[in-house]
Design a protein around this motif. Sequence first.
Motif, PDB file in Angstrom:
ATOM      1  N   GLY B 224       8.232  81.799 -35.676  1.00 20.94           N
ATOM      2  CA  GLY B 224       7.333  81.432 -36.302  1.00 20.94           C
ATOM      3  C   GLY B 224       7.014  79.916 -36.175  1.00 20.94           C
ATOM      4  O   GLY B 224       5.753  79.329 -36.823  1.00 20.94           O
ATOM      5  N   ARG B 225       7.609  79.415 -35.437  1.00 22.81           N
ATOM      6  CA  ARG B 225       7.562  77.734 -35.252  1.00 22.81           C
ATOM      7  C   ARG B 225       7.068  77.233 -33.789  1.00 22.81           C
ATOM      8  O   ARG B 225       7.878  77.562 -32.897  1.00 22.81           O
ATOM      9  N   ALA B 226       5.693  76.979 -33.444  1.00 25.00           N
ATOM     10  CA  ALA B 226       5.634  76.443 -32.208  1.00 25.00           C
ATOM     11  C   ALA B 226       6.054  74.928 -32.313  1.00 25.00           C
ATOM     12  O   ALA B 226       6.559  74.542 -33.051  1.00 25.00           O
ATOM     13  N   VAL B 227       5.967  74.558 -30.943  1.00 22.10           N
ATOM     14  CA  VAL B 227       6.425  73.120 -30.737  1.00 22.10           C
ATOM     15  C   VAL B 227       5.541  72.515 -29.768  1.00 22.10           C
ATOM     16  O   VAL B 227       4.926  72.993 -28.833  1.00 22.10           O
ATOM     17  N   VAL B 228       5.506  71.134 -29.731  1.00 20.84           N
ATOM     18  CA  VAL B 228       4.697  70.376 -29.223  1.00 20.84           C
ATOM     19  C   VAL B 228       5.594  70.186 -27.777  1.00 20.84           C
ATOM     20  O   VAL B 228       6.501  69.296 -27.841  1.00 20.84           O
ATOM     21  N   ALA B 229       5.388  70.427 -26.573  1.00 23.78           N
ATOM     22  CA  ALA B 229       6.117  70.500 -25.472  1.00 23.78           C
ATOM     23  C   ALA B 229       5.970  69.346 -24.643  1.00 23.78           C
ATOM     24  O   ALA B 229       6.877  68.728 -23.889  1.00 23.78           O
ATOM     25  N   ARG B 230       4.654  68.814 -25.069  1.00 21.34           N
ATOM     26  CA  ARG B 230       4.438  67.676 -24.244  1.00 21.34           C
ATOM     27  C   ARG B 230       3.178  67.042 -25.042  1.00 21.34           C
ATOM     28  O   ARG B 230       2.067  67.480 -25.308  1.00 21.34           O
ATOM     29  N   PRO B 231       3.474  65.657 -25.687  1.00 23.94           N
ATOM     30  CA  PRO B 231       2.523  65.105 -26.544  1.00 23.94           C
ATOM     31  C   PRO B 231       1.198  64.725 -25.655  1.00 23.94           C
ATOM     32  O   PRO B 231       1.312  64.296 -24.424  1.00 23.94           O
ATOM     33  N   GLY B 232       0.077  64.640 -26.228  1.00 25.89           N
ATOM     34  CA  GLY B 232      -1.314  64.226 -25.484  1.00 25.89           C
ATOM     35  C   GLY B 232      -2.239  63.919 -26.547  1.00 25.89           C
ATOM     36  O   GLY B 232      -2.093  64.483 -27.598  1.00 25.89           O
ATOM     37  N   THR B 233      -3.447  63.302 -25.823  1.00 26.49           N
ATOM     38  CA  THR B 233      -4.399  63.028 -26.931  1.00 26.49           C
ATOM     39  C   THR B 233      -5.675  63.450 -26.615  1.00 26.49           C
ATOM     40  O   THR B 233      -6.592  63.573 -27.451  1.00 26.49           O
ATOM     41  N   ASP B 234      -6.083  64.032 -25.583  1.00 28.94           N
ATOM     42  CA  ASP B 234      -7.360  64.455 -24.927  1.00 28.94           C
ATOM     43  C   ASP B 234      -7.701  65.838 -25.249  1.00 28.94           C
ATOM     44  O   ASP B 234      -8.935  66.280 -25.380  1.00 28.94           O
ATOM     45  N   ALA B 235      -6.715  66.708 -24.903  1.00 29.72           N
ATOM     46  CA  ALA B 235      -6.992  68.167 -25.004  1.00 29.72           C
ATOM     47  C   ALA B 235      -5.736  68.744 -25.318  1.00 29.72           C
ATOM     48  O   ALA B 235      -4.753  68.266 -24.879  1.00 29.72           O
ATOM     49  N   THR B 236      -5.703  70.078 -25.725  1.00 30.83           N
ATOM     50  CA  THR B 236      -4.445  70.680 -25.948  1.00 30.83           C
ATOM     51  C   THR B 236      -4.381  71.983 -25.152  1.00 30.83           C
ATOM     52  O   THR B 236      -5.516  72.846 -25.147  1.00 30.83           O
ATOM     53  N   LEU B 237      -3.268  72.142 -24.335  1.00 30.07           N
ATOM     54  CA  LEU B 237      -2.838  73.343 -23.736  1.00 30.07           C
ATOM     55  C   LEU B 237      -2.221  74.353 -24.678  1.00 30.07           C
ATOM     56  O   LEU B 237      -1.086  73.845 -25.054  1.00 30.07           O
ATOM     57  N   ILE B 238      -2.607  75.623 -24.954  1.00 36.59           N
ATOM     58  CA  ILE B 238      -1.832  76.425 -25.898  1.00 36.59           C
ATOM     59  C   ILE B 238      -1.153  77.565 -24.883  1.00 36.59           C
ATOM     60  O   ILE B 238      -1.912  78.113 -24.263  1.00 36.59           O
ATOM     61  N   SER B 239       0.203  77.713 -24.961  1.00 35.92           N
ATOM     62  CA  SER B 239       0.873  78.561 -24.081  1.00 35.92           C
ATOM     63  C   SER B 239       2.054  79.095 -24.653  1.00 35.92           C
ATOM     64  O   SER B 239       2.394  78.662 -25.596  1.00 35.92           O
ATOM     65  N   TYR B 240       2.646  80.042 -23.827  1.00 33.29           N
ATOM     66  CA  TYR B 240       3.864  80.497 -24.270  1.00 33.29           C
ATOM     67  C   TYR B 240       4.441  81.326 -23.159  1.00 33.29           C
ATOM     68  O   TYR B 240       4.105  81.769 -22.026  1.00 33.29           O
ATOM     69  N   VAL B 270       4.437  86.355 -32.706  1.00 33.70           N
ATOM     70  CA  VAL B 270       4.210  86.878 -33.953  1.00 33.70           C
ATOM     71  C   VAL B 270       5.616  86.423 -34.904  1.00 33.70           C
ATOM     72  O   VAL B 270       6.700  86.955 -34.201  1.00 33.70           O
ATOM     73  N   PRO B 271       5.764  85.637 -35.818  1.00 33.51           N
ATOM     74  CA  PRO B 271       4.547  85.158 -36.661  1.00 33.51           C
ATOM     75  C   PRO B 271       3.950  84.032 -35.720  1.00 33.51           C
ATOM     76  O   PRO B 271       4.669  83.354 -35.110  1.00 33.51           O
ATOM     77  N   PHE B 272       2.934  83.930 -36.035  1.00 42.74           N
ATOM     78  CA  PHE B 272       2.029  82.800 -35.150  1.00 42.74           C
ATOM     79  C   PHE B 272       1.926  81.422 -35.941  1.00 42.74           C
ATOM     80  O   PHE B 272       1.696  81.540 -37.408  1.00 42.74           O
ATOM     81  N   ASP B 273       2.197  80.497 -35.311  1.00 44.89           N
ATOM     82  CA  ASP B 273       2.325  79.139 -35.950  1.00 44.89           C
ATOM     83  C   ASP B 273       0.841  78.397 -36.152  1.00 44.89           C
ATOM     84  O   ASP B 273       0.455  77.686 -35.104  1.00 44.89           O
ATOM     85  N   ASP B 274      -0.105  78.830 -37.096  1.00 45.00           N
ATOM     86  CA  ASP B 274      -1.446  78.271 -37.057  1.00 45.00           C
ATOM     87  C   ASP B 274      -1.312  76.844 -37.297  1.00 45.00           C
ATOM     88  O   ASP B 274      -2.186  75.882 -36.646  1.00 45.00           O
ATOM     89  N   GLU B 275      -0.382  76.347 -37.940  1.00 41.45           N
ATOM     90  CA  GLU B 275      -0.408  74.973 -38.513  1.00 41.45           C
ATOM     91  C   GLU B 275      -0.349  74.208 -37.208  1.00 41.45           C
ATOM     92  O   GLU B 275      -0.902  73.143 -37.027  1.00 41.45           O
ATOM     93  N   THR B 276       0.706  74.196 -36.409  1.00 38.79           N
ATOM     94  CA  THR B 276       1.301  73.549 -35.411  1.00 38.79           C
ATOM     95  C   THR B 276       0.010  73.413 -34.391  1.00 38.79           C
ATOM     96  O   THR B 276      -0.400  72.592 -33.900  1.00 38.79           O
ATOM     97  N   VAL B 277      -0.651  74.661 -34.079  1.00 36.00           N
ATOM     98  CA  VAL B 277      -1.516  74.697 -33.087  1.00 36.00           C
ATOM     99  C   VAL B 277      -2.800  74.321 -33.725  1.00 36.00           C
ATOM    100  O   VAL B 277      -3.499  73.299 -32.799  1.00 36.00           O
ATOM    101  N   CYS B 278      -3.249  74.247 -34.915  1.00 33.78           N
ATOM    102  CA  CYS B 278      -4.547  73.735 -35.216  1.00 33.78           C
ATOM    103  C   CYS B 278      -4.140  72.246 -35.606  1.00 33.78           C
ATOM    104  O   CYS B 278      -5.277  71.497 -35.523  1.00 33.78           O
ATOM    105  N   ALA B 279      -3.119  71.855 -35.714  1.00 29.87           N
ATOM    106  CA  ALA B 279      -2.853  70.343 -36.114  1.00 29.87           C
ATOM    107  C   ALA B 279      -3.431  69.662 -34.741  1.00 29.87           C
ATOM    108  O   ALA B 279      -4.193  68.810 -34.614  1.00 29.87           O
ATOM    109  N   SER B 280      -2.918  70.361 -33.716  1.00 32.18           N
ATOM    110  CA  SER B 280      -2.952  69.517 -32.490  1.00 32.18           C
ATOM    111  C   SER B 280      -4.389  69.686 -31.821  1.00 32.18           C
ATOM    112  O   SER B 280      -5.073  68.595 -31.463  1.00 32.18           O
ATOM    113  N   VAL B 281      -5.122  70.819 -32.273  1.00 29.46           N
ATOM    114  CA  VAL B 281      -6.534  70.924 -31.438  1.00 29.46           C
ATOM    115  C   VAL B 281      -7.446  69.941 -32.523  1.00 29.46           C
ATOM    116  O   VAL B 281      -8.167  69.430 -32.105  1.00 29.46           O
ATOM    117  N   ARG B 282      -7.042  69.925 -33.833  1.00 25.43           N
ATOM    118  CA  ARG B 282      -7.730  69.039 -34.525  1.00 25.43           C
ATOM    119  C   ARG B 282      -7.689  67.344 -33.867  1.00 25.43           C
ATOM    120  O   ARG B 282      -8.755  66.766 -34.200  1.00 25.43           O
TER     121      ARG B 282
END
Lengths: 397, 356
Positions: B224-240, B270-282
Amino acid sequence: MSTATNEGRGRRMGGAAGGTPSTAAHALLPSPEPVQLVDPEGHPHPDDRYPLPDGDRLLGAYGRLIAGRRINDQANALVRQGRLAVYPSSHGQEACQVAAAVVLGDEDWLFPTYRDTVAVITRGVDPLEVLTLLRGDWHAGYDPHEHRVATQATPLATQLLHAVGVAHAAKLRGESTVVLAMCGDGATSEGDFHEALNFAAVFHVPVVFFVQNNEFAISVPLKNQTVAPSLAHKAIGYGMPGERVDGNDLAALLAVLGAAVDRARDGGGPSLVEAHTYRMQAHTNADDATRYRSADDVERWVLKDPILRMRTYLKTLDLLTEESEQAFAADADATAAVIRKGLNTEVEVNPTELFEYVYTEKTSQLREQAALLREELARDADAAAAGTDGSMEGDQR
Amino acid sequence: MTQTTEAPAPGTTLPDAGAAPAPRATTFAKALNAALADAMEADAAVLMFGEDVGPLGGVFRITDGLTARFGEERCFDTPLAESGIMGMAVGMAMNGMKPVVEMQFDAFAYPAFEQVVSHVAKMPNRTKGKVRLPIVIRIPYAGGIGGVEHHCDSSEAYYAHTPGLTVLAPATVRDAYFMLREAIASPDPVVFLEPKKLYWSKEEVDLAELRRTYDDGEAPRRIGRAVVARPGTDATLISYGPSVPTALAAAAAAAEEGRSIEVIDLRSIVPFDDETVCASVRRTGRAVVVAEAPGFASVASEIVARVQERCFHSLAAPVLRVTGFDIPYPSPKLEHFYLPSVDRILDAVDSLQWED
């Protein structure tokens, strides 16, 4: 490949071990005719291999038979009254139902199907908890661990593999648990039937596979399922013994299933028992059996009724007295009354419970969805309190 | 083997307490193997079974040595029948065991589908939690290894669509270890997707240290916990899973072109980590989902929907997907046309309505 017999498996055949391959294989074959100890007229029909169960045991089981019939009648009535959504009746198969339950000890497990409500109740599960499924309050209403009765299976034959797993786990821990797994004739066509029997044989686990051949899978007769000499003959393909038994003869069922359970408990491995019986009523109340079978066919089986012959037999031997008959009837009535009263009492269902058991811990998504439903319910309650229709208000938003 | 620290023999000199064991290049496969062994060591109820997982050690050697070490009652071969394997696991889990089963390949798991969907996933709910099924279904999955047909399916959507299943896909050696330990310890059934093409990827890790970290309860939860595999500021790639290294390579290439791309490794579908994903995209305002599976009605589609629902006002461009085409998995000589590539990801990133 002329010597196809797998000698390495020979040691796993229990009673069949030791002989030449052909005699070992022959020992796995079922009786040419279903084992019968009491004929439809109630006369004893001795069999060298299976002694008649003693009088007390038969009398006790007969009492359960009376209760079983009463449970079927009561449940059918409750469907007609709209109190049960559906009821797959085991009318005519009650001897199989009772025997499957009473041959097991407390440490054993029973794996029933949707038609085996009477077996589950006979095993001791609260009738109202059993009928939760068919009433529609939830899916499985009882705790399978409490009486070691698995949930009633509605998919076909899948539960046979679960039975193998339960037996395998018990065997690994060195426990003496035996598992009796029930299915119908139609389920023997499923792949999981094959896989379950094969796994049970290969892992040599204590499972008795008990097929109630009631001649129909909903509307499809047995001849459209298989052209095997009998369903019990399938056992030899897995290297386990098969046996056929008169499924309306309570005495024969107790003897044959009892022997299979003893054999499994003694380390003899799995076996397959086919009971020849008949589904006297339609598949469920939603079915119309007149479309696929004649009244004459059904009438023939009325004469083979399991209660009738056991009553005659027990009365002939002076084992069944007027008083005990009255006591059995009173017990059956009491069970029926419990069912009737329970099902005529409205049980409140809790919609927020929908999210409680999907995972041990609710996911954030399920927490959101549960909150959404709670809000809807609160809105409806407020609207009801204010005298307006909640759904109307929702539409106007 | 149960000791986590070996007692020195009398008279021997204690090694320098400060000298940490040197991390070694360890494969993803070896980390999974160690996780299984450590879990079996820690709990006698943990069993491993499937096809060829006994003396052979599995076709990918993930169960290597387990039968020799724990005996054939704890790690064993079954008849070749996936529904049988899964159904037997259900019964064993009902009766106190914690079965880990191996489906030899993604597409070979399909015969077990009824058992997974109708029983594994539903049993706890059917029984109001009275029967829990702590089963781990290990599935070597996805492509990129030149496998022939029926050996390279990305089947995650089937499982992710089934309520009651936890669906995990690790992408790193450390996660492979920790996530498998966590999956085995979970009271809920877990579909554990092992990207085949990452089996022989390596990281410098000390497996004994990973075990200590896990056993001491110091490994952060990963289900249930996604992780930022590489930090960045311009765009987010979401993968698994198998697509994470590709996404990371794309981010590295983008950096050379002056774009700072963040990469999210979901780890847990599943469970999907909306929080980490959305924080990055925001933060970044732009997102591309990268996954190997066909895109139609996929996990990638679900991610796009969730991000649009939650981050609409932060988005500078539509959320895009780089996925497999909606075709059966291609033959070995054609698979590279199908798989999400660095170039295809960079093209998608380039089309995110940049103002510069």
